[in-house]
Design a protein around this motif. Structure first.
Motif, PDB file in Angstrom:
ATOM      1  N   LEU A   2       0.854  -1.181   0.000  1.00 57.29           N
ATOM      2  CA  LEU A   2       0.000   0.000   0.000  1.00 57.29           C
ATOM      3  C   LEU A   2       0.889   1.230   0.000  1.00 57.29           C
ATOM      4  CD1 LEU A   2      -2.989   0.924   0.157  1.00 57.29           C
ATOM      5  CD2 LEU A   2      -2.680   1.061   2.645  1.00 57.29           C
ATOM      6  N   GLY A   3       0.815   2.004  -1.086  1.00 59.73           N
ATOM      7  CA  GLY A   3       1.650   3.190  -1.207  1.00 59.73           C
ATOM      8  C   GLY A   3       0.822   4.460  -1.214  1.00 59.73           C
ATOM      9  N   ILE A  32       5.035   7.265   1.536  1.00 64.31           N
ATOM     10  CA  ILE A  32       5.088   6.226   2.550  1.00 64.31           C
ATOM     11  C   ILE A  32       4.483   4.949   1.986  1.00 64.31           C
ATOM     12  CG2 ILE A  32       2.879   6.867   3.613  1.00 64.31           C
ATOM     13  CD1 ILE A  32       4.170   6.135   6.326  1.00 64.31           C
ATOM     14  N   GLU A  33       5.062   3.802   2.370  1.00 64.18           N
ATOM     15  CA  GLU A  33       4.625   2.523   1.817  1.00 64.18           C
ATOM     16  C   GLU A  33       4.631   1.450   2.893  1.00 64.18           C
ATOM     17  OE1 GLU A  33       6.147   1.078  -2.169  1.00 64.18           O
ATOM     18  OE2 GLU A  33       7.140  -0.377  -0.863  1.00 64.18           O
ATOM     19  N   GLY A  34       3.553   0.686   2.951  1.00 62.90           N
ATOM     20  CA  GLY A  34       3.468  -0.460   3.846  1.00 62.90           C
ATOM     21  C   GLY A  34       3.447  -1.750   3.051  1.00 62.90           C
ATOM     22  N   LEU A  94       8.098   1.703   4.708  1.00 62.84           N
ATOM     23  CA  LEU A  94       9.123   2.467   3.995  1.00 62.84           C
ATOM     24  C   LEU A  94       8.665   3.908   3.855  1.00 62.84           C
ATOM     25  CD1 LEU A  94      11.674   2.636   2.028  1.00 62.84           C
ATOM     26  CD2 LEU A  94      10.047   2.127   0.201  1.00 62.84           C
ATOM     27  N   SER A  95       9.572   4.831   4.078  1.00 66.33           N
ATOM     28  CA  SER A  95       9.276   6.247   3.875  1.00 66.33           C
ATOM     29  C   SER A  95      10.363   6.874   3.013  1.00 66.33           C
ATOM     30  CB  SER A  95       9.172   6.992   5.213  1.00 66.33           C
ATOM     31  OG  SER A  95      10.395   6.922   5.916  1.00 66.33           O
ATOM     32  N   ALA A 155      14.017   5.530   4.439  1.00 62.25           N
ATOM     33  CA  ALA A 155      14.265   4.663   5.595  1.00 62.25           C
ATOM     34  C   ALA A 155      13.245   3.541   5.582  1.00 62.25           C
ATOM     35  CB  ALA A 155      14.175   5.458   6.900  1.00 62.25           C
ATOM     36  N   GLU A 156      13.652   2.350   6.025  1.00 60.25           N
ATOM     37  CA  GLU A 156      12.761   1.192   6.061  1.00 60.25           C
ATOM     38  C   GLU A 156      12.933   0.443   7.379  1.00 60.25           C
ATOM     39  OE1 GLU A 156      11.490  -2.679   3.324  1.00 60.25           O
ATOM     40  OE2 GLU A 156      13.485  -1.788   3.101  1.00 60.25           O
TER      41      GLU A 156
END
Length: 308
Positions: free
Chosen positions: A171-172, A181-183, A207-208, A220-221
């Motif tokens: 999910l971005g 941001i991404e999950g 992730l951002s 960063a992750e």
């Protein structure tokens, strides 16, 4: 001799793909130089080392309805030669089942100077993978990617054959024109001919990314992976003293589990539309219920990326 044979076969594939269309071809190439504080990936004999990595990933678009892929990567360690690793893959991507995308890949990894065997996967292995994926725009700036797949992997030196089924979701969200941001979440089951490797796993990360200007960006992750083995039983015996002074033994049985936490940060400088350089810091820590596969590794590296 085996490595030479693979390189020859791989170069033949490369020439065949290239002959289809040099004009309809994209390539992503990277060089890395870095150091690790635990090349052996163990808590008992930590050994720092420097490493060099070169990799290329290519896509060919000349065959109607197909995107052919070819990738090759080599990582070389300064002292720990058993970690020197060649990995490769040949793939085909095409539209299928309506608006979905199917990808089929033959891939493998070959340790050049013998297998280190310090983790469950650090052995020579070869695999076939098939995935189906779909991307959906849920609303403006919000995208959902879904994927499901199957993988068959052979470890010849262990007489081991793994079958894996997995599914994932990404999910971005574009917070602003500069921030993203991404999950990510993945779950899967591995059924192995060597029953001690059969497992269920869950992998989750966030992730951002932030783009400061047209030259600089930062990311960063943070991730967590949990693996529960289906056939690795651990037995614990505890001595318990009753009120009457009698000492009895209690035996508890549980399944082996691995818990891994990983963290990375990257600062990237873009030099042109086709090239960039970055500094990357990574940390990976794994804990197992038995203590057998406990280790922590930290890496810092410089990376150069060229695309065309």
């Amino acid at each position: 001799m085996e490595l030479l044979r693979q390189l020859v076969v791989f170069n033949v594939f490369f020439l065949v793909f290239s002959s289809y269309a040099l004009a309809e071809w994209s390539s992503r190439n990277r060089l890395e130089v870095g150091m690790t504080d635990n090349a052996l990936r163990t808590d008992s004999e930590k050994e720092g080392d420097f490493f060099f990595l070169a990799g290329t990933s290519n896509k060919f678009y000349s065959v109607p309805g197909h995107i052919l892929g070819l990738r090759l990567q080599y990582q070389d360690y300064n002292k720990e030669d058993t970690n020197d690793l060649l990995s490769f893959g040949v793939s085909d991507e095409l539209d299928c089942f309506g608006k979905r995308t199917c990808e089929f890949e033959l891939k493998g990894q070959e340790y050049v100077h013998g297998e280190p065997g310090t983790t469950d996967s650090s052995f020579n292995n070869y695999a076939f993978a098939a995935t189906v994926s779909q991307s959906k725009d849920l609303r403006q700036s919000l995208t959902l990617d879904l994927s499901a797949g199957y993988e068959a992997r052979s470890f010849s030196s262990l007489s081991r054959f793994d079958n894996s089924i997995f599914g994932s979701a990404t999910l971005g969200y574009d917070l602003t024109s500069q921030a993203y941001i991404e999950g990510y979440g993945e779950a899967g089951v591995v059924l192995s001919s060597a029953s001690e490797y059969s497992a269920f796993y869950i992998d989750m990360s966030i992730l951002s990314e932030y783009t400061l200007n047209r030259f600089w960006s930062f990311s960063a992750e943070l991730g967590l992976k949990q693996t529960s083995f289906l056939s690795r039983d651990l037995t614990t015996e505890t001595q318990v003293t009753r009120k009457n002074g009698r000492v009895v033994s209690q035996v508890d049985t549980s399944k082996e589990t691995y818990s891994a936490l990983y963290l990375s940060g990257e600062a990237m400088r873009r030099f042109s539309i086709n090239s960039s350089g970055s500094i990357v810091v990574r940390s990976y820590q794994q804990r197992s219920r038995s203590g057998y596969q406990d280790y922590k590794e930290n890496e810092i590296l410089a990376k150069w990326l060229i695309t065309f």
